[in-house]
Write a protein that holds these residues in place. Structure first.
Motif, PDB file in Angstrom:
ATOM      1  N   GLU A  18      51.357  -3.181  -1.323  1.00 30.23           N
ATOM      2  CA  GLU A  18      49.950  -3.284  -1.692  1.00 30.23           C
ATOM      3  C   GLU A  18      49.381  -1.951  -2.159  1.00 30.23           C
ATOM      4  OE1 GLU A  18      47.667  -5.579   1.132  1.00 30.23           O
ATOM      5  OE2 GLU A  18      49.488  -6.559   1.824  1.00 30.23           O
ATOM      6  N   GLN A  56      43.558  -8.465  -9.641  1.00 40.41           N
ATOM      7  CA  GLN A  56      43.980  -9.867  -9.628  1.00 40.41           C
ATOM      8  C   GLN A  56      45.122 -10.041  -8.634  1.00 40.41           C
ATOM      9  OE1 GLN A  56      44.559  -9.293 -13.981  1.00 40.41           O
ATOM     10  NE2 GLN A  56      44.244 -11.514 -13.954  1.00 40.41           N
ATOM     11  N   MET A  57      45.329 -11.274  -8.231  1.00 38.42           N
ATOM     12  CA  MET A  57      46.455 -11.520  -7.336  1.00 38.42           C
ATOM     13  C   MET A  57      47.797 -11.390  -8.053  1.00 38.42           C
ATOM     14  SD  MET A  57      45.513 -14.468  -4.670  1.00 38.42           S
ATOM     15  CE  MET A  57      44.839 -14.080  -3.071  1.00 38.42           C
ATOM     16  N   THR A  58      47.798 -11.406  -9.383  1.00 41.23           N
ATOM     17  CA  THR A  58      49.068 -11.206 -10.086  1.00 41.23           C
ATOM     18  C   THR A  58      49.470  -9.737 -10.117  1.00 41.23           C
ATOM     19  OG1 THR A  58      47.875 -11.073 -12.163  1.00 41.23           O
ATOM     20  CG2 THR A  58      48.910 -13.167 -11.655  1.00 41.23           C
ATOM     21  N   ASN A  59      48.517  -8.854  -9.914  1.00 40.33           N
ATOM     22  CA  ASN A  59      48.915  -7.447  -9.982  1.00 40.33           C
ATOM     23  C   ASN A  59      48.558  -6.634  -8.736  1.00 40.33           C
ATOM     24  OD1 ASN A  59      46.144  -7.175 -10.575  1.00 40.33           O
ATOM     25  ND2 ASN A  59      46.556  -7.204 -12.776  1.00 40.33           N
ATOM     26  N   TYR A  60      47.783  -7.202  -7.823  1.00 41.88           N
ATOM     27  CA  TYR A  60      47.697  -6.635  -6.474  1.00 41.88           C
ATOM     28  C   TYR A  60      48.637  -7.494  -5.637  1.00 41.88           C
ATOM     29  CZ  TYR A  60      46.264  -4.872  -2.016  1.00 41.88           C
ATOM     30  OH  TYR A  60      46.289  -4.282  -0.767  1.00 41.88           O
ATOM     31  N   ILE A  61      49.703  -6.913  -5.183  1.00 39.62           N
ATOM     32  CA  ILE A  61      50.820  -7.697  -4.671  1.00 39.62           C
ATOM     33  C   ILE A  61      50.815  -7.745  -3.147  1.00 39.62           C
ATOM     34  CG2 ILE A  61      53.331  -7.925  -4.646  1.00 39.62           C
ATOM     35  CD1 ILE A  61      52.038  -8.312  -7.407  1.00 39.62           C
ATOM     36  N   MET A  62      50.524  -8.915  -2.599  1.00 37.97           N
ATOM     37  CA  MET A  62      50.672  -9.098  -1.152  1.00 37.97           C
ATOM     38  C   MET A  62      51.969  -9.865  -0.881  1.00 37.97           C
ATOM     39  SD  MET A  62      48.248 -12.279   0.052  1.00 37.97           S
ATOM     40  CE  MET A  62      49.462 -12.950   1.206  1.00 37.97           C
ATOM     41  N   PRO A  63      52.513  -9.730   0.308  1.00 38.89           N
ATOM     42  CA  PRO A  63      53.787 -10.405   0.577  1.00 38.89           C
ATOM     43  C   PRO A  63      53.676 -11.930   0.464  1.00 38.89           C
ATOM     44  CG  PRO A  63      53.330  -8.744   2.259  1.00 38.89           C
ATOM     45  CD  PRO A  63      52.083  -8.888   1.443  1.00 38.89           C
ATOM     46  N   ARG A 116      38.007 -13.960  -7.624  1.00 36.77           N
ATOM     47  CA  ARG A 116      38.945 -13.017  -7.006  1.00 36.77           C
ATOM     48  C   ARG A 116      38.834 -11.620  -7.597  1.00 36.77           C
ATOM     49  NH1 ARG A 116      40.781 -12.629  -2.261  1.00 36.77           N
ATOM     50  NH2 ARG A 116      41.143 -14.876  -2.334  1.00 36.77           N
ATOM     51  N   ALA A 117      38.688 -11.570  -8.921  1.00 39.26           N
ATOM     52  CA  ALA A 117      38.654 -10.253  -9.565  1.00 39.26           C
ATOM     53  C   ALA A 117      37.434  -9.456  -9.109  1.00 39.26           C
ATOM     54  CB  ALA A 117      38.661 -10.415 -11.081  1.00 39.26           C
ATOM     55  N   GLU A 148      43.584  -3.729   0.125  1.00 40.49           N
ATOM     56  CA  GLU A 148      42.623  -4.826   0.006  1.00 40.49           C
ATOM     57  C   GLU A 148      42.889  -5.848   1.116  1.00 40.49           C
ATOM     58  OE1 GLU A 148      39.982  -5.871  -1.632  1.00 40.49           O
ATOM     59  OE2 GLU A 148      40.180  -7.931  -0.902  1.00 40.49           O
ATOM     60  N   LEU A 167      42.231  -9.002   1.131  1.00 33.72           N
ATOM     61  CA  LEU A 167      42.815 -10.176   0.478  1.00 33.72           C
ATOM     62  C   LEU A 167      42.825 -11.443   1.332  1.00 33.72           C
ATOM     63  CD1 LEU A 167      43.760  -9.898  -2.506  1.00 33.72           C
ATOM     64  CD2 LEU A 167      45.998 -10.535  -1.699  1.00 33.72           C
ATOM     65  N   ILE A 198      42.188 -15.121   1.836  1.00 35.51           N
ATOM     66  CA  ILE A 198      42.433 -16.040   0.712  1.00 35.51           C
ATOM     67  C   ILE A 198      41.122 -16.700   0.263  1.00 35.51           C
ATOM     68  CG2 ILE A 198      43.847 -17.975  -0.113  1.00 35.51           C
ATOM     69  CD1 ILE A 198      45.511 -15.557   0.549  1.00 35.51           C
TER      70      ILE A 198
END
Lengths: 157, 277, 728
Positions: free
Chosen positions: C638, C651-658, C256-257, C168, C170, C172
């Motif tokens: 990711e 979600q940003m809580t479970n799609y993890i970007m650095p 976001r979702a 993604e 992502l 912001i």
């Protein structure tokens, strides 16, 4: 179902009255109710840090604060820092170090960085990384943000 | 924002009694909002009436006695993290508090909220299990105490009845001298949800484990105190053998796998036991 | 140029005054939402509107309300703007609703229930390749020499299979558009985007209006990375359709979702390599099979595939090459542009494979690469002769020296015996073609203007979008240098199709190099005019501009793209000069693997690149650091989790970007060899840095642990599995 309530806030030093739903997000009160658009919504779940503001001296994610709780509080947003003619030292460091790219995370990043640097502590990169863990930036890889915070941090009273 | 906030009601009671009246009438308590506001945004907050607890100063703060330390349920993680008393006497809780979200969430999230939200991955929970925490639960009927290790009963099921609030958390003073570890393994270095966590502490006497407490996060439907593991290790000579892991029941989800959680849980225990020797 | 001039847009951004689309409101504005399919493939049976809801207060748009064609035009014109009878992926737009209260708009969205007859779907490359699954969107074959002959000359034949997942973008700032529309006035949209003229073309089709009646304005854009290349056309069409029907302004901002679940992502890929290697380590034959998961509609897949295919053989000389590739249809939401555009996928495979070859033949991975680097005069797989000096050997030496490669490897060989941490070093070497592929730039025929203003400035007019990369600043720097004046004398227009010419989309690392060259030439033309008219005599630049405007009633100088001389490309045979030029890079990753948690952290990273002349070192470093960060995300964090075609972790809580704590110090080194046809000698840079981190990191993990992982993202869970396989 509820009624809107009238909130009285100190925002960036000025008393402001605004109508809001009690459970409305502080973020929406700021952006829609008060027209302060510098605070950004990136995720709506307290994860990205784009919406952080200072509430009663503490850094908070404004998307997770209910409007009613903000009643009577004192809020500082990015608009409460320097304007383009008189940037504060953190804003200036972000300009000088190239720490803003797309600019969307920038207001939150600067609010968080200012909160981190209160008291003029000089910090190493590791403690800045830890202190900014709640602010996500997709453009920079954080390097220039760390440099800016380090530069401005030491210069703070 | 996937909820229509005009359809929700939120009140802010001025005192505990008023709050308990609301809660006993079905109002959902709202503390720091770092879980419930997220549910709201996702359109998944079922309760339409919420009682905001932010005016209840009586539920805040850290009290230190000779025997016990009492933490108000509304104490925020930033305070737990920076409190010298907590750091000295409840170091595992201080470490866990420092790893819950970023600074802005640590300024909002409360200890009581973390427990009442009852996530299996709740980061304060393993430390409290290790410290034999006792919850003080209040309602209009009065006050009762529940050992925290009996509080969670199933996934998001707990010993908290309608009309009750967690008021305080009582912890024994003096555990700071035990040898302990807190280790959170998450999806990234910081600001992340736990995949597996371990809090453990032991008192070592003459090369043996005299007393030990072990608790894991995210390996069972709720934060898990591992009594059988403790029993196997109590009295064991160092270096100790790995205890049985049959109390753990991790699952596969999109954050991790059961296999990984179990394997890392073992590795974390191995590391902890090695640190005792 | 060559100076780190501060960004033109920085003051507005650090004060929160920069205007993003969600910061705009218009009187009488409605908020728009999108009802999306909940199944990946199905036939729409019935749409139910909750009778308890006040639908009179809403404006509803369905496919039959579209005045023009129901399509988001791109390459194949197969993607509908709103689903008609069938849906082909989850989150496909079915119906649009607008309401003046944004909370009520959301309530309305939740009160529409679409019922489907579910149809079987295709959710993997393997399933899509089965004979009955239908034709791919596109396939290519690139061939050179005689592969069979090459294999006969080989001492070793090394095979490998590599996979990459969806990623993604992502950005912001989530996607969004504000629109006003009416038959008399036409359509105007303001949005977060990379390609205003793509949006204009899409709206012209959807409304059946001439392009002059469509005005597209780019707002400040909070990151794009390819994710705002094609999808803004869809959102713009939706907002404009609601505005058209309601006769009121309509704003659609994704949460976001919705943004993660519905919009495009990097194409997942699978690559198979079969390589012949001579006794001295030189490559005698390369056979590469490359497949992309295109998702449910064609969108940009053919061109993503093309770039991935051309980059699949890496920066290596080999006389005998055959690359076969295809982009297949699945029932995932369409995959699309993301920084690198297919190249990070095929380069991941190539660079992991190089390490596999090195291991197989017992050669140092740096040495294997050194022996095989393309040199000036060599030809690539498409038959392109490399005319410039190739700096790869120098880049390799710099990257090795800067990362202390030899010393660290020696040290780690000793320390890796102790404790629970294993450390390792990995390399990736690669090139990235700048600008559109093949004849793309010739078809685009980009145009730029530089005008003198009444206020005494030179003003750059281009549709290229600032989205964080610094294009506003760099294009002004180029113009200032060509005009022989100060940067303060130059400004740049906000992209607005009513005001700026079509300088092409803001993609493909083309803005500095291709658009910058046009800016340079238009600015030189303005300078020539000022010189020839004698206006600069006794006047400042600014006064001269004012005077020019006064005398001529305004002045604009134009420039249009001209291909560099001698460039040829054959679209049918897929051979020739795939790109005007390439940028080159060598990256070195240093990693630490924790054997208690199987977590990999990148502890140091060096990126050495040759991108022609560096126009603005601070901005260039910013591009490298950001690209490397996204590459680290692609490698380790990711992961898009699909369940029957639906994204589960939106979600940003479970799609993890650095986050800040996940990234190492990133060291950028630029070797500068001016490129004859770039402005001031510059080549493309934006995408290059994301090509290498993933293979460099996984190579380093193998160096550290012995575990050979061939799939990214490599999560700790994957590494645990791989370590157990390795030790079996």
């Amino acid at each position: 179902m509820s009624d809107q309530v009238e909130l009285l806030l100190q925002v960036n030093g000025a008393a402001r009255r605004v109508e809001a739903w009690p459970l409305e997000r502080l973020l929406d009160v700021l952006r829609h109710g008060l027209g302060l658009k510098g605070t950004k919504e990136g995720c709506g779940e307290g994860e990205c840090g784009s919406c952080v503001v200072i509430m009663d001296g503490k850094l908070v994610v404004s998307c997770l604060v209910p409007a009613l709780e903000a009643d009577g509080s004192s809020i500082t947003t990015i608009e409460g820092l320097g304007g383009e003619a008189g940037l504060d030292s953190m804003q200036q460091a972000f300009v000088d170090e190239g720490a803003a790219q797309c600019g969307f995370c920038t207001p939150g990043m600067i609010m968080a960085a200012n909160a981190l640097c209160q008291g003029g502590r000089t910090m190493d990169h590791a403690s800045i990384r830890e202190g900014l863990a709640g602010n996500l930036c997709r453009c920079t890889g954080y390097m220039k943000i760390l440099a800016a915070v380090r530069k401005a941090g030491g210069a703070r009273p | 924002m996937r909820a229509n906030v005009s359809r929700y009601d939120l009140r802010a009671p001025d005192g505990l009694t008023e709050a308990l009246h609301l809660v006993s009438n079905g109002w959902k308590p709202l503390a720091g909002g770092t879980d419930l506001m997220v549910l709201l945004e996702a359109g998944k907050l079922a309760e339409r009436r919420l009682a905001g607890l932010w005016k209840l100063d009586e539920l805040r703060g850290i009290e230190v006695g000779d025997e016990t330390i009492t933490l108000g349920a509304l104490t925020i993680f930033a305070e737990l993290r920076h409190s010298p008393v907590v750091g000295l006497n409840l170091p595992l809780l201080a470490s866990a508090a420092a790893e819950i979200g970023g600074v802005a969430n640590q300024n909002r999230a409360t200890l009581g909220g973390n427990l009442a939200n009852a996530s299996p991955a709740a980061d304060a929970a393993p430390a409290l299990l290790v410290y034999d925490a006792e919850l003080e639960i209040v309602s209009l009927e009065g006050t009762r105490r529940v050992p925290y290790h009996q509080f969670h009963r199933g996934y998001k099921e707990m010993d908290l009845r309608a009309g009750e609030l967690i008021a305080r958390i009582h912890l024994p003073n003096g555990r700071g001298r035990w040898q302990g570890c807190w280790r959170k393994v998450a999806t990234r270095a910081a600001q992340a949800i736990t995949k597996v966590s371990l809090a453990a502490a032991a008192r070592v006497e003459e090369g043996r484990i005299a007393e030990i407490r072990i608790a894991y996060g995210a390996v069972a439907p709720y934060p898990l105190r591992c009594h059988r593991m403790e029993a196997a290790l109590r009295g064991a000579a160092l270096p100790a053998q790995l205890p049985p892991f049959d109390e753990l029941a991790p699952i596969d989800d999109f954050r991790s796998t059961a296999r990984y959680r179990l394997k890392v849980a073992r590795n974390l225990m191995e590391t902890f036991l090695a640190s005792l020797a | 140029m060559g100076e780190s001039a501060p960004r033109k847009d920085a003051p507005a951004k650090v004060t929160g005054r920069a205007q993003f689309v969600d910061d705009l409101t218009l009187p009488e504005m409605l908020y728009g939402v999108t009802v999306r399919s909940t199944v990946a493939r199905g036939r729409i049976q019935r749409i139910r509107f909750d009778p308890a809801f006040e639908w009179d207060e809403c404006v509803i748009v369905r496919a039959e309300d579209i005045p023009g064609r129901n399509v988001v035009p791109l390459i194949a014109d197969d993607q509908p703007c709103l689903a008609g009878q069938v849906v082909n992926h989850a989150e496909e737009p079915v119906l649009l609703i607008a309401h003046e209260d944004r909370h009520m708009a959301e309530s309305a969205r939740r009160r529409v229930k679409v019922e489907y007859e579910r149809l079987p779907g295709v959710y993997s490359i393997d399933a899509a390749l089965r004979a009955d699954a239908g034709a791919p969107f596109k396939s290519y074959t690139v061939a050179k020499g005689n592969v069979e002959e090459g294999f006969r000359r080989a001492k070793w034949v090394v095979e490998g299979e590599y996979e990459t997942g969806a990623q993604e973008q992502l950005y912001i700032e989530p996607q969004g558009v504000l629109a006003v529309a009416s038959p008399r006035e036409g359509v105007t949209v303001w949005g977060s985007m990379q390609c205003p003229y793509y949006v204009q073309r899409a709206l012209a089709a959807v409304f059946g209006l001439p392009e002059e009646m469509i005005r597209v304005v780019q707002c400040e854009t909070g990151g794009g990375f390819g994710g705002k290349e094609e999808y803004p056309s869809m959102i713009a069409a939706h907002a404009a359709l609601l505005a058209w029907k309601s006769r009121r302004p309509v704003k659609i901002i994704y949460d976001r979702a919705e943004d993660i679940a519905a919009t495009t992502k990097r194409h997942p890929s699978r690559t198979r390599h079969r390589t012949g290697v001579a006794p001295d380590g030189t490559l005698t034959a390369m056979e590469i099979d490359f497949t992309l998961d295109g998702g449910a509609y064609c969108t940009l897949s053919p061109v993503v595939l093309s770039r991935g295919t051309i980059h699949a053989g890496g920066p290596y000389r080999c006389d005998n090459v055959r690359i076969s590739s295809r982009a297949v249809a699945t029932n995932h939401p369409p995959h699309g542009a993301f920084r690198g555009f297919g190249a990070p996928q095929s380069i991941f495979a190539m660079e992991r494979h190089m390490d596999r070859i090195a291991k197989t033949i017992g050669m140092d991975p740096a040495e294997l690469r050194r022996r095989n680097f393309l040199r000036q005069g060599d030809t690539t797989a498409t038959g392109q002769v490399i005319r410039e000096r190739v700096e790869l050997p120098a880049l390799l030496e710099r990257a090795l020296a800067e990362s202390r490669w030899e010393e660290k490897r020696r040290t780690f060989a000793v320390t890796n015996g102790n404790g629970n941490v294993r450390r390792g070093m990995g390399i990736a070497a690669f090139m990235h073609g700048a600008g559109f592929t093949g004849s793309g730039e010739r078809h685009l025929r980009s145009q730029v203007a530089v005008e003198a203003t009444a206020e005494g400035k030179a003003r750059v007019l281009a549709s290229s979008c600032e989205m964080g990369q610094g294009s506003k600043t760099v294009l002004c720097q180029i113009a200032a240098e060509a005009l022989g004046t100060k940067l303060e004398d130059v400004e740049i227009a906000q992209p607005d199709t009513a005001e700026v010419p079509d300088s092409g989309p803001t993609v493909a690392s083309r803005t500095s190099m291709v658009v910058g060259k046009l800016v340079e030439s238009a600015a030189r033309d303005l300078r020539r005019t000022l010189d020839q008219s004698g206006l600069l005599e006794g006047r400042t630049f600014s006064e001269a501009c004012r005077e020019l405007v006064k005398r001529r009633g305004g002045f604009k100088s134009w420039s249009r793209y001209q291909p560099p001389p001698g460039q040829w490309w054959d679209d049918d045979r897929y051979s020739g000069d795939a790109y005007g030029t390439y940028s080159w890079a060598v990256q070195v990753a240093e990693v630490a693997v924790d054997l208690v948690t199987y977590e990999t952290s990148v502890t140091a990273f060096v990126s050495a690149q040759e991108v022609g002349r560096v126009l603005n070192p601070a901005l260039a470093e910013g591009q490298v650091e950001g690209g490397v960060a996204q590459g680290i995300g692609l490698a380790l964090y990711e992961k898009v989790v699909y369940d029957k075609g639906r994204v589960v972790n939106s979600q940003m809580t479970n799609y993890i970007m650095p986050a800040p704590g996940d990234l190492p110090p990133i060291r950028s080194i630029f070797l500068e060899t001016p490129y004859e046809f770039g402005p001031g000698g510059a080549k493309g840079l934006g995408e290059l840095p994301i090509d290498g981190p993933a293979p460099a990191i996984l190579n380093a993990v193998e160096d550290a642990t012995g575990a050979a992982v061939a799939r990214i993202p490599m999560t700790p869970e994957d590494l645990l599995d791989a370590l157990e396989r390795t030790h079996e």
